[in-house]
Scaffold this motif. Structure first.
Motif, PDB file in Angstrom:
ATOM      1  N   PRO A  57       0.805  -1.232   0.000  1.00 51.49           N
ATOM      2  CA  PRO A  57       0.000   0.000   0.000  1.00 51.49           C
ATOM      3  C   PRO A  57       0.838   1.283   0.000  1.00 51.49           C
ATOM      4  N   SER A  58       1.975   1.290   0.673  1.00 52.01           N
ATOM      5  CA  SER A  58       2.795   2.505   0.682  1.00 52.01           C
ATOM      6  C   SER A  58       3.410   2.769  -0.695  1.00 52.01           C
ATOM      7  N   LEU A  59       3.793   1.730  -1.386  1.00 56.15           N
ATOM      8  CA  LEU A  59       4.314   1.890  -2.750  1.00 56.15           C
ATOM      9  C   LEU A  59       3.207   2.320  -3.703  1.00 56.15           C
ATOM     10  N   ALA A  60       2.005   1.818  -3.481  1.00 56.72           N
ATOM     11  CA  ALA A  60       0.877   2.218  -4.331  1.00 56.72           C
ATOM     12  C   ALA A  60       0.597   3.709  -4.180  1.00 56.72           C
ATOM     13  N   ILE A  61       0.639   4.205  -2.958  1.00 56.12           N
ATOM     14  CA  ILE A  61       0.405   5.638  -2.739  1.00 56.12           C
ATOM     15  C   ILE A  61       1.551   6.456  -3.321  1.00 56.12           C
ATOM     16  N   THR A  62       2.772   5.983  -3.156  1.00 59.49           N
ATOM     17  CA  THR A  62       3.931   6.678  -3.731  1.00 59.49           C
ATOM     18  C   THR A  62       3.819   6.755  -5.251  1.00 59.49           C
ATOM     19  N   ASN A  63       3.468   5.635  -5.880  1.00 56.35           N
ATOM     20  CA  ASN A  63       3.315   5.639  -7.337  1.00 56.35           C
ATOM     21  C   ASN A  63       2.170   6.545  -7.772  1.00 56.35           C
ATOM     22  N   LEU A  64       1.096   6.577  -7.001  1.00 55.26           N
ATOM     23  CA  LEU A  64      -0.029   7.449  -7.342  1.00 55.26           C
ATOM     24  C   LEU A  64       0.395   8.913  -7.297  1.00 55.26           C
ATOM     25  N   VAL A  65       1.064   9.315  -6.244  1.00 57.89           N
ATOM     26  CA  VAL A  65       1.479  10.713  -6.097  1.00 57.89           C
ATOM     27  C   VAL A  65       2.511  11.087  -7.165  1.00 57.89           C
ATOM     28  N   VAL A  66       3.515  10.233  -7.355  1.00 56.69           N
ATOM     29  CA  VAL A  66       4.552  10.523  -8.346  1.00 56.69           C
ATOM     30  C   VAL A  66       3.952  10.519  -9.756  1.00 56.69           C
ATOM     31  N   GLY A  67       3.040   9.598 -10.029  1.00 62.72           N
ATOM     32  CA  GLY A  67       2.417   9.539 -11.351  1.00 62.72           C
ATOM     33  C   GLY A  67       1.597  10.772 -11.661  1.00 62.72           C
ATOM     34  N   ILE A  68       0.817  11.234 -10.681  1.00 64.13           N
ATOM     35  CA  ILE A  68       0.032  12.458 -10.896  1.00 64.13           C
ATOM     36  C   ILE A  68       0.969  13.653 -11.096  1.00 64.13           C
ATOM     37  N   ALA A  69       2.024  13.722 -10.288  1.00 62.82           N
ATOM     38  CA  ALA A  69       2.990  14.824 -10.438  1.00 62.82           C
ATOM     39  C   ALA A  69       3.662  14.788 -11.808  1.00 62.82           C
ATOM     40  N   LEU A  70       4.019  13.597 -12.277  1.00 60.86           N
ATOM     41  CA  LEU A  70       4.626  13.473 -13.609  1.00 60.86           C
ATOM     42  C   LEU A  70       3.663  13.911 -14.702  1.00 60.86           C
ATOM     43  N   ALA A  71       2.408  13.516 -14.579  1.00 57.17           N
ATOM     44  CA  ALA A  71       1.423  13.899 -15.591  1.00 57.17           C
ATOM     45  C   ALA A  71       1.241  15.414 -15.621  1.00 57.17           C
ATOM     46  N   VAL A  72       1.198  16.037 -14.451  1.00 59.80           N
ATOM     47  CA  VAL A  72       1.040  17.498 -14.392  1.00 59.80           C
ATOM     48  C   VAL A  72       2.284  18.193 -14.944  1.00 59.80           C
ATOM     49  N   LEU A  73       3.466  17.723 -14.555  1.00 54.12           N
ATOM     50  CA  LEU A  73       4.700  18.322 -15.078  1.00 54.12           C
ATOM     51  C   LEU A  73       4.817  18.132 -16.589  1.00 54.12           C
TER      52      LEU A  73
END
Length: 145
Positions: free
Chosen positions: A61-77
């Motif tokens: 679950p912690s990796l899933a949240i990390t990937n979610l946050v990093v993925g959203i940040a990458l998409a926005v950037l």
């Protein structure tokens, strides 16, 4: 009264013609950079949903949240960089760091990750790093010319 009717002819005499030509040339030079940044958007979306696609959201679950946050940040950037590619040199470095984080996150954040989790993050992170380096290289080559 001023004559505002359209007359056929050459636009070369227009006072803004050189500025319009220069702006159009700059826009064409950064078109490839915008295409690469759009790939960053897709990689960011995949990184955000990868925990549920590869089915490690319950076990990591912690990796899933990390990937979610990093993925959203990458998409926005990626979206920001693709809208204004000539100003995205600094954003490319941040995207590169986020790609490197995706590569090492299974071992830093996860607890004994399985092969699917590792492959998903490493391949996604490597693609993000490659896209970032490609966009940075294209921008640097355009600045030299």
């Amino acid at each position: 009264m001023a004559d505002v009717s359209h007359r056929p002819g050459d636009i070369a005499g227009h006072p803004d013609a050189p500025e319009m030509r220069d702006r159009y040339a700059r826009m064409l030079q950064t078109r490839g950079v915008a295409a690469v940044e759009e790939l960053v958007i897709l990689a960011g979306i995949y990184a955000a949903i990868s925990a549920w696609t590869v089915h490690f959201s319950a076990t990591q679950p912690s990796l899933a949240i990390t990937n979610l946050v990093v993925g959203i940040a990458l998409a926005v950037l990626g979206l920001c960089a693709s809208m204004v590619p000539e100003r995205s040199q600094d954003l490319n470095f941040v995207v590169l760091l986020m790609g490197a984080w995706l590569i090492i996150a299974p071992w830093v954040v996860g607890q004994s990750p399985d092969t699917g989790t590792i492959l998903s993050n490493v391949i996604t992170g490597a693609c993000v790093c490659l896209f970032s380096l490609t966009a940075g290289g294209l921008l640097m080559s355009k600045r030299r010319t």
